[in-house]
Enzyme design. Structure first.
Site, PDB file in Angstrom:
ATOM      1  CB  SER A  41      58.178  41.994 -71.397  1.00  0.00           C
ATOM      2  OG  SER A  41      58.876  43.039 -70.769  1.00  0.00           O
ATOM      3  CE  LYS A  82      62.509  43.039 -72.393  1.00  0.00           C
ATOM      4  NZ  LYS A  82      61.122  42.755 -72.461  1.00  0.00           N
TER       5      LYS A  82
END
Length: 185
Positions: A41, A82
């Protein structure tokens, strides 16, 4: 050497080692901890199995900054890594693969490499914060996060905003594999 002196020396070593383990444990628990990147990701910035150091100290003292790479508790069993996109009070929007925060256009140079490789549309689909979360701005005490691999990231677009209290810390240093040792932005 007498038996008593040997015992005292042994006890001194046990105490010294015990104190060393306590100090290392306290540093790891309170200030820094290692983490392994699991998944794609955050590609191309981070790769699966990269090992990084999470700095816990900064998030105990202050607030996150835009574009920090953070680690947070997504579930009881899983931590996510993230990038911070929206801060409390921000309105976040993507139009034509471009980030707008509070109406101002922001460059994301960490995505340039991926965007060059794309042949079939934008890296980040157009959306507004309200469409994704039902809120017009990022709530106080929360952040909006996204993975750099926008097409394949489970982030605030799916899970909603993240309470700052759930953020373990900021990370910017890959220490393993040694061939990939680097600071990331």
């Amino acid at each position: 050497m007498t038996e008593k002196k040997k015992r005292n020396e042994f006890l001194d070593w046990v105490i010294a080692l015990g104190i060393a383990f306590l100090v290392v444990g306290a540093i790891r628990y309170l200030f820094f901890t290692p983490i392994i990147v699991d998944g794609e990701s955050m590609m191309p910035t981070l790769h699966t199995q990269d090992r990084m150091i999470v700095n816990k100290l900064g998030y105990k003292i202050g607030e996150p900054e835009r574009f920090d790479i953070v680690v947070f508790h997504a579930t009881e069993e899983k931590d996510y890594i993230k990038r911070v996109i929206g801060l409390p009070g921000d309105h976040v929007e993507y139009k034509d693969d471009t980030l707008y925060i509070n109406g101002k256009k922001y460059d994301e140079p960490y995505l340039d490499e991926y965007k060059k490789e794309l042949l079939d549309g934008p890296l980040t689909e157009s959306f507004t914060l309200e469409e994704r979360t039902g809120k017009t701005t990022v709530p106080e005490g929360e952040i909006f996060v996204m993975g750099d691999n926008r097409r394949y990231s489970k982030d605030s677009r799916q899970i909603g905003t993240v309470p700052i209290d759930e953020v373990m810390g900021k990370t910017s240093f890959v220490f393993w594999p040694l061939s990939d040792l680097r600071f990331v932005k």
